[in-house]
Design an enzyme around this catalytic site. Structure first.
Site, PDB file in Angstrom:
ATOM      1  N   TYR A  13       7.592   7.409  17.050  1.00 62.23           N
ATOM      2  CA  TYR A  13       7.635   7.512  15.665  1.00 62.23           C
ATOM      3  C   TYR A  13       8.853   8.137  15.307  1.00 62.23           C
ATOM      4  O   TYR A  13       9.822   7.595  14.343  1.00 62.23           O
ATOM      5  CB  TYR A  13       6.506   7.851  15.050  1.00 62.23           C
ATOM      6  CG  TYR A  13       6.476   8.033  13.603  1.00 62.23           C
ATOM      7  CD1 TYR A  13       6.181   6.824  12.658  1.00 62.23           C
ATOM      8  CD2 TYR A  13       6.863   9.178  12.786  1.00 62.23           C
ATOM      9  CE1 TYR A  13       6.434   6.725  11.500  1.00 62.23           C
ATOM     10  CE2 TYR A  13       6.710   9.166  11.613  1.00 62.23           C
ATOM     11  CZ  TYR A  13       6.691   8.126  10.854  1.00 62.23           C
ATOM     12  OH  TYR A  13       6.794   8.143   9.371  1.00 62.23           O
ATOM     13  N   SER A  33       0.857  -1.133   0.088  1.00 62.05           N
ATOM     14  CA  SER A  33      -0.099  -0.034   0.040  1.00 62.05           C
ATOM     15  C   SER A  33       0.744   1.103   0.075  1.00 62.05           C
ATOM     16  O   SER A  33       2.134   1.135   0.139  1.00 62.05           O
ATOM     17  CB  SER A  33      -0.983   0.032   1.186  1.00 62.05           C
ATOM     18  OG  SER A  33      -0.219   0.263   2.351  1.00 62.05           O
ATOM     19  N   GLY A  34       0.269   2.440  -0.288  1.00 60.20           N
ATOM     20  CA  GLY A  34       1.017   3.683  -0.068  1.00 60.20           C
ATOM     21  C   GLY A  34       2.107   3.950  -0.735  1.00 60.20           C
ATOM     22  O   GLY A  34       2.181   3.561  -2.184  1.00 60.20           O
TER      23      GLY A  34
END
Length: 268
Positions: free
Chosen positions: A171, A17-18
């Site tokens: 993150y 994905s992406g």
């Protein structure tokens, strides 16, 4: 269909994905044999089928492969399969990433989830694939990082952030580690911020982004052997820039390698 990557073999992690999916599409459209990594075999095969149905690609160039980066044993098995099937690997694109969960989460390997999936799994995979990446000439690694690495610090004494956990900080730490890892001298590597794109990670940035295809184009450019790269270089989309202060210092790289070796249970 362009064929300037014909004959080259490139692995893309997080290719279902992406930006990862669009990177795989563009690479295959340029004639490369692409190893599309997904979390599960079903997801990887579905991505291959979708590409064959919707893109101008040769089905023979697409090879699905799978490993859940939340389990380092699966990463090791994936690396062994790749080495066996592809002793010459021209490029490894370390793209797979997750947003940090709201609640502190530890993997079965004992690592904070974001740090393991976004960095440690790629560290282990890259080191295990080093023989294939250095078997020929011009092998390289492209780490898909983020501008958020500039806001980060690595909590050396508590990389799993057990004492003080915040999703954005976790993150950002994973992205800084991935950027520092590009300066490892064992393989030629760069890191690239593809820009904010409309992917599952986009809400982290709080504003609208470009299309995944636009972001992927910056990654694909660095896979082209005609594009000369300097080990440890950082690109903000198509522009070479200095990464965060200290990110390419030999002392920092060695310290990160020592930490990562400890956390993945391997020695460099």
């Amino acid at each position: 269909m362009s064929s300037f990557l014909s004959g080259r073999t490139i692995m893309v992690t997080g290719a279902t994905s992406g930006i990862g999916y669009e990177t795989a599409r563009l690479l295959a459209e340029c004639g490369a044999t692409v190893l599309l990594h997904g979390r599960t075999p079903e997801e990887a095969r579905a991505a291959v089928k979708r590409l064959i149905a919707t893109a101008d690609v040769d089905a023979e160039l697409l090879r699905p492969c799978a490993a859940d980066f939340g389990h380092l044993e699966e990463v090791e098995r994936l690396a062994n399969r790749v080495i066996t099937g592809h002793p010459y690997l021209d490029v490894l694109v370390n793209n797979a990433a997750v947003a940090a969960p709201q609640r502190h989460t530890i993997t079965p390997d004992g690592n904070e989830l974001t740090f393991q999936v976004n960095f440690l799994a790629h560290y282990l995979l890259t080191n295990l694939l080093e023989p294939a990446l250095t078997n020929g000439t011009g092998g390289r690694v492209v780490n898909v990082s983020s501008s958020m690495h500039r806001t980060a610090s690595i909590t050396w004494n508590d990389p799993n952030r057990t004492r003080r956990y915040a999703p954005l900080a976790a993150y950002a730490q994973s992205q800084l580690a991935l950027t520092v890892f590009a300066a490892d001298p064992r393989v030629t590597a760069v890191s690239v911020n593809p820009g904010v794109c409309e992917t599952t990670l986009r809400p982290l940035y709080g504003h609208e982004g470009a299309t995944p295809s636009e972001g992927a184009a910056h990654v694909v450019r660095l896979c082209d052997p005609a594009v000369e790269i300097v080990n440890g270089a950082y690109y903000d989309r198509g522009e070479w820039m200095e990464p965060a202060v200290g990110a390419t210092e030999e002392r920092t790289v060695k310290r990160l390698n020592k930490l990562a070796d400890l956390l993945v249970g391997h020695s460099a």
